[in-house]
Design a protein around this motif. Structure first.
Motif, PDB file in Angstrom:
ATOM      1  N   THR A 133      -6.909  -3.875 -12.322  1.00  9.75           N
ATOM      2  CA  THR A 133      -7.840  -5.056 -12.206  1.00  9.75           C
ATOM      3  C   THR A 133      -8.015  -5.343 -10.727  1.00  9.75           C
ATOM      4  O   THR A 133      -6.905  -5.044  -9.726  1.00  9.75           O
ATOM      5  CB  THR A 133      -7.202  -6.262 -13.177  1.00  9.75           C
ATOM      6  N   THR A 134      -9.177  -6.065 -10.367  1.00  8.80           N
ATOM      7  CA  THR A 134      -9.544  -6.302  -9.052  1.00  8.80           C
ATOM      8  C   THR A 134     -10.383  -7.460  -9.147  1.00  8.80           C
ATOM      9  O   THR A 134     -11.197  -7.502  -9.942  1.00  8.80           O
ATOM     10  CB  THR A 134      -9.765  -5.161  -8.335  1.00  8.80           C
ATOM     11  N   HIS A 135     -10.588  -8.050  -8.165  1.00 10.68           N
ATOM     12  CA  HIS A 135     -11.574  -8.918  -8.048  1.00 10.68           C
ATOM     13  C   HIS A 135     -12.557  -8.687  -6.727  1.00 10.68           C
ATOM     14  O   HIS A 135     -13.653  -9.130  -6.655  1.00 10.68           O
ATOM     15  CB  HIS A 135     -11.190 -10.427  -7.551  1.00 10.68           C
ATOM     16  N   ASN A 136     -12.443  -7.369  -6.467  1.00 15.39           N
ATOM     17  CA  ASN A 136     -13.066  -6.873  -5.145  1.00 15.39           C
ATOM     18  C   ASN A 136     -14.366  -6.203  -5.864  1.00 15.39           C
ATOM     19  O   ASN A 136     -14.355  -5.205  -6.613  1.00 15.39           O
ATOM     20  CB  ASN A 136     -12.409  -5.530  -4.589  1.00 15.39           C
ATOM     21  N   THR A 137     -15.591  -6.532  -5.523  1.00 16.92           N
ATOM     22  CA  THR A 137     -16.824  -5.973  -6.143  1.00 16.92           C
ATOM     23  C   THR A 137     -17.415  -4.840  -5.586  1.00 16.92           C
ATOM     24  O   THR A 137     -18.285  -4.455  -5.748  1.00 16.92           O
ATOM     25  CB  THR A 137     -17.870  -7.037  -6.366  1.00 16.92           C
ATOM     26  N   ILE A 138     -16.794  -4.464  -4.168  1.00 17.26           N
ATOM     27  CA  ILE A 138     -17.201  -3.425  -3.215  1.00 17.26           C
ATOM     28  C   ILE A 138     -17.289  -2.146  -4.360  1.00 17.26           C
ATOM     29  O   ILE A 138     -18.155  -0.962  -3.722  1.00 17.26           O
ATOM     30  CB  ILE A 138     -16.551  -3.166  -2.091  1.00 17.26           C
ATOM     31  N   LEU A 139     -16.478  -1.979  -5.296  1.00 19.10           N
ATOM     32  CA  LEU A 139     -16.314  -0.577  -6.108  1.00 19.10           C
ATOM     33  C   LEU A 139     -17.486  -0.475  -7.016  1.00 19.10           C
ATOM     34  O   LEU A 139     -17.878   0.675  -7.528  1.00 19.10           O
ATOM     35  CB  LEU A 139     -15.049  -0.846  -6.856  1.00 19.10           C
ATOM     36  N   PHE A 165       0.827  -1.184  -0.029  1.00 17.59           N
ATOM     37  CA  PHE A 165      -0.016  -0.025  -0.140  1.00 17.59           C
ATOM     38  C   PHE A 165       0.813   1.323  -0.029  1.00 17.59           C
ATOM     39  O   PHE A 165       0.466   2.077  -0.879  1.00 17.59           O
ATOM     40  CB  PHE A 165      -0.953   0.108   1.263  1.00 17.59           C
ATOM     41  N   LEU A 166       1.965   1.325   0.799  1.00 16.05           N
ATOM     42  CA  LEU A 166       2.838   2.428   0.981  1.00 16.05           C
ATOM     43  C   LEU A 166       3.417   2.644  -0.360  1.00 16.05           C
ATOM     44  O   LEU A 166       3.534   3.751  -0.862  1.00 16.05           O
ATOM     45  CB  LEU A 166       3.665   2.405   2.167  1.00 16.05           C
ATOM     46  N   VAL A 167       3.807   1.557  -1.016  1.00 15.91           N
ATOM     47  CA  VAL A 167       4.740   1.643  -2.447  1.00 15.91           C
ATOM     48  C   VAL A 167       3.747   2.126  -3.403  1.00 15.91           C
ATOM     49  O   VAL A 167       4.205   3.179  -4.322  1.00 15.91           O
ATOM     50  CB  VAL A 167       5.264   0.446  -2.569  1.00 15.91           C
ATOM     51  N   LEU A 168       2.259   1.616  -3.267  1.00 20.52           N
ATOM     52  CA  LEU A 168       1.466   2.398  -4.459  1.00 20.52           C
ATOM     53  C   LEU A 168       1.043   3.550  -4.087  1.00 20.52           C
ATOM     54  O   LEU A 168       0.956   4.560  -5.043  1.00 20.52           O
ATOM     55  CB  LEU A 168       0.131   1.276  -4.255  1.00 20.52           C
ATOM     56  N   ALA A 169       0.809   3.995  -2.936  1.00 21.39           N
ATOM     57  CA  ALA A 169       0.541   5.477  -2.592  1.00 21.39           C
ATOM     58  C   ALA A 169       1.715   6.442  -3.038  1.00 21.39           C
ATOM     59  O   ALA A 169       1.456   7.414  -3.575  1.00 21.39           O
ATOM     60  CB  ALA A 169       0.556   5.635  -1.011  1.00 21.39           C
ATOM     61  N   CYS A 170       2.926   5.912  -3.070  1.00 19.68           N
ATOM     62  CA  CYS A 170       4.036   6.734  -3.514  1.00 19.68           C
ATOM     63  C   CYS A 170       4.196   6.673  -4.897  1.00 19.68           C
ATOM     64  O   CYS A 170       4.337   7.827  -5.780  1.00 19.68           O
ATOM     65  CB  CYS A 170       5.513   5.982  -3.004  1.00 19.68           C
ATOM     66  N   LEU A 171       3.876   5.772  -5.657  1.00 21.49           N
ATOM     67  CA  LEU A 171       3.877   5.550  -7.292  1.00 21.49           C
ATOM     68  C   LEU A 171       2.629   6.360  -7.899  1.00 21.49           C
ATOM     69  O   LEU A 171       2.791   6.933  -8.734  1.00 21.49           O
ATOM     70  CB  LEU A 171       3.650   3.862  -7.555  1.00 21.49           C
ATOM     71  N   LEU A 172       1.578   6.201  -7.053  1.00 17.55           N
ATOM     72  CA  LEU A 172       0.259   6.829  -7.480  1.00 17.55           C
ATOM     73  C   LEU A 172       0.357   8.319  -7.327  1.00 17.55           C
ATOM     74  O   LEU A 172       0.220   9.038  -8.297  1.00 17.55           O
ATOM     75  CB  LEU A 172      -0.925   6.461  -6.894  1.00 17.55           C
ATOM     76  N   SER A 173       1.185   8.948  -6.262  1.00 21.06           N
ATOM     77  CA  SER A 173       1.473  10.359  -5.990  1.00 21.06           C
ATOM     78  C   SER A 173       2.219  10.752  -7.242  1.00 21.06           C
ATOM     79  O   SER A 173       1.707  11.915  -7.673  1.00 21.06           O
ATOM     80  CB  SER A 173       1.944  10.663  -4.705  1.00 21.06           C
ATOM     81  N   TYR A 174       3.321   9.967  -7.636  1.00 27.04           N
ATOM     82  CA  TYR A 174       4.219  10.292  -8.480  1.00 27.04           C
ATOM     83  C   TYR A 174       3.572  10.417  -9.973  1.00 27.04           C
ATOM     84  O   TYR A 174       3.903  11.376 -10.656  1.00 27.04           O
ATOM     85  CB  TYR A 174       5.337   9.326  -8.620  1.00 27.04           C
ATOM     86  N   SER A 175       2.668   9.572 -10.106  1.00 23.89           N
ATOM     87  CA  SER A 175       1.895   9.565 -11.421  1.00 23.89           C
ATOM     88  C   SER A 175       0.996  10.562 -11.593  1.00 23.89           C
ATOM     89  O   SER A 175       0.670  11.286 -12.727  1.00 23.89           O
ATOM     90  CB  SER A 175       1.014   8.215 -11.630  1.00 23.89           C
ATOM     91  N   ILE A 176       0.493  11.225 -10.339  1.00 27.09           N
ATOM     92  CA  ILE A 176      -0.434  12.513 -10.349  1.00 27.09           C
ATOM     93  C   ILE A 176       0.291  13.618 -10.726  1.00 27.09           C
ATOM     94  O   ILE A 176       0.093  14.531 -11.500  1.00 27.09           O
ATOM     95  CB  ILE A 176      -1.015  12.495  -9.116  1.00 27.09           C
ATOM     96  N   VAL A 177       1.667  13.655 -10.003  1.00 27.37           N
ATOM     97  CA  VAL A 177       2.288  14.937 -10.350  1.00 27.37           C
ATOM     98  C   VAL A 177       2.867  14.978 -11.532  1.00 27.37           C
ATOM     99  O   VAL A 177       2.932  16.144 -12.176  1.00 27.37           O
ATOM    100  CB  VAL A 177       3.657  14.859  -9.268  1.00 27.37           C
ATOM    101  N   ASN A 178       2.965  14.016 -12.219  1.00 30.21           N
ATOM    102  CA  ASN A 178       3.613  14.032 -13.697  1.00 30.21           C
ATOM    103  C   ASN A 178       2.555  13.463 -14.619  1.00 30.21           C
ATOM    104  O   ASN A 178       2.742  13.573 -15.805  1.00 30.21           O
ATOM    105  CB  ASN A 178       4.753  12.924 -13.631  1.00 30.21           C
ATOM    106  N   SER A 179       1.245  13.565 -14.286  1.00 28.37           N
ATOM    107  CA  SER A 179      -0.072  13.426 -15.081  1.00 28.37           C
ATOM    108  C   SER A 179       0.302  12.223 -16.026  1.00 28.37           C
ATOM    109  O   SER A 179       0.016  11.869 -17.294  1.00 28.37           O
ATOM    110  CB  SER A 179       0.041  14.470 -16.211  1.00 28.37           C
ATOM    111  N   TYR A 180       0.606  11.147 -15.308  1.00 28.65           N
ATOM    112  CA  TYR A 180       0.835   9.743 -15.925  1.00 28.65           C
ATOM    113  C   TYR A 180      -0.343   8.865 -16.213  1.00 28.65           C
ATOM    114  O   TYR A 180      -1.395   8.885 -15.097  1.00 28.65           O
ATOM    115  CB  TYR A 180       2.036   8.950 -15.423  1.00 28.65           C
ATOM    116  N   LEU A 181      -0.331   7.869 -17.084  1.00 33.73           N
ATOM    117  CA  LEU A 181      -1.306   6.738 -16.880  1.00 33.73           C
ATOM    118  C   LEU A 181      -0.661   5.597 -16.165  1.00 33.73           C
ATOM    119  O   LEU A 181       0.551   5.385 -16.703  1.00 33.73           O
ATOM    120  CB  LEU A 181      -1.824   6.662 -18.454  1.00 33.73           C
ATOM    121  N   ILE A 182      -1.528   5.072 -15.491  1.00 35.68           N
ATOM    122  CA  ILE A 182      -0.667   3.902 -14.618  1.00 35.68           C
ATOM    123  C   ILE A 182      -1.742   2.740 -14.699  1.00 35.68           C
ATOM    124  O   ILE A 182      -2.761   3.031 -14.558  1.00 35.68           O
ATOM    125  CB  ILE A 182      -0.238   4.320 -13.259  1.00 35.68           C
ATOM    126  N   ILE A 183      -1.188   1.513 -14.879  1.00 32.59           N
ATOM    127  CA  ILE A 183      -1.879   0.315 -15.210  1.00 32.59           C
ATOM    128  C   ILE A 183      -1.229  -0.630 -13.859  1.00 32.59           C
ATOM    129  O   ILE A 183      -0.004  -1.014 -14.091  1.00 32.59           O
ATOM    130  CB  ILE A 183      -1.807  -0.251 -16.421  1.00 32.59           C
TER     131      ILE A 183
END
Length: 154
Positions: free
Chosen positions: A82-88, A29-47
Motif C-alpha cells: 500500500t502507498t499514498h504515493n500517486t507517482i506510480l 530502506f536498507l532493511v526493506l532492500a534486504c527483505l526484498l532481496s531475500y524474498s526474490i531469492v526464495n520466490s516469496y510473496l511479500i506484503i
C-alpha cells in the motif's frame, strides 16, 4: 571505516553506527532492500503496508524497478504494498497492477481493481490525474470537493 594518511598508510579506524547516524527512512530502506532481496531469492510473496513511509519517493521507484526487472527478480517473487504515493500510477505500474481501496462512512473498506473489463482504463489515460480528480475513488469527498474548486491542475 578506515582512515589513511597521504601515503595510504592506515592510521586509524572509525566505527560507524548505522542506527545512530542514519535517518529512520534510510534504515527502513536498507532493511526493506534486504527483505526484498531475500524474498526474490526464495520466490516469496511479500506484503508491506505503506511501503514508502519515511523515505523519498525516488527510492520507492528503485524498489519497483527491481521487482519488474526479470534479471533481478528471476524467481517471479511478488510484492503487494500500500502507498499514498500517486507517482506510480502513470509509468511504474501496469493498469492491471493497481488496486484501489475505498472506505465508507462506517469505516468499512472495500478493494477493487482500477482497470477491469467492466471499467477499462485506456492506455493513454493519465491515471494519476484522473485519480486526483476522484474518478477512481480512493479520494475523500472533502479532498475531491477541494480539488475540483482549486485552480491547480494535477
Amino acid at each position: 571505516q578506515y582512515v589513511y594518511d597521504e601515503t595510504h598508510k592506515l592510521i586509524d579506524s572509525v566505527r560507524f553506527e548505522l542506527v545512530k547516524k542514519e535517518s529512520s527512512g534510510t534504515i527502513k530502506f536498507l532493511v526493506l532492500a534486504c527483505l526484498l532481496s531475500y524474498s526474490i531469492v526464495n520466490s516469496y510473496l511479500i506484503i508491506i503496508d505503506e511501503i514508502d513511509s519515511k523515505f523519498h519517493s525516488l527510492l520507492l521507484l528503485v524498489l519497483i524497478e527491481f521487482y519488474h526487472d526479470p534479471k533481478i527478480n528471476y524467481s517471479g517473487s511478488q510484492l503487494i504494498f500500500t502507498t499514498h504515493n500517486t507517482i506510480l500510477l502513470n509509468k511504474y505500474l501496469r493498469r492491471d497492477q493497481i488496486m484501489l481501496i475505498d472506505k465508507n462512512e462506517y469505516g468499512e473498506s472495500s478493494i477493487r481493481r482500477a482497470h477491469s473489463s467492466e471499467s477499462p482504463i485506456r492506455t493513454d489515460t493519465s491515471i494519476e490525474k484522473e485519480y486526483r480528480k476522484g474518478k477512481y475513488g480512493g479520494v475523500s469527498k472533502k479532498l475531491k470537493k477541494d480539488n475540483n474548486q482549486s485552480s491547480l491542475d494535477f
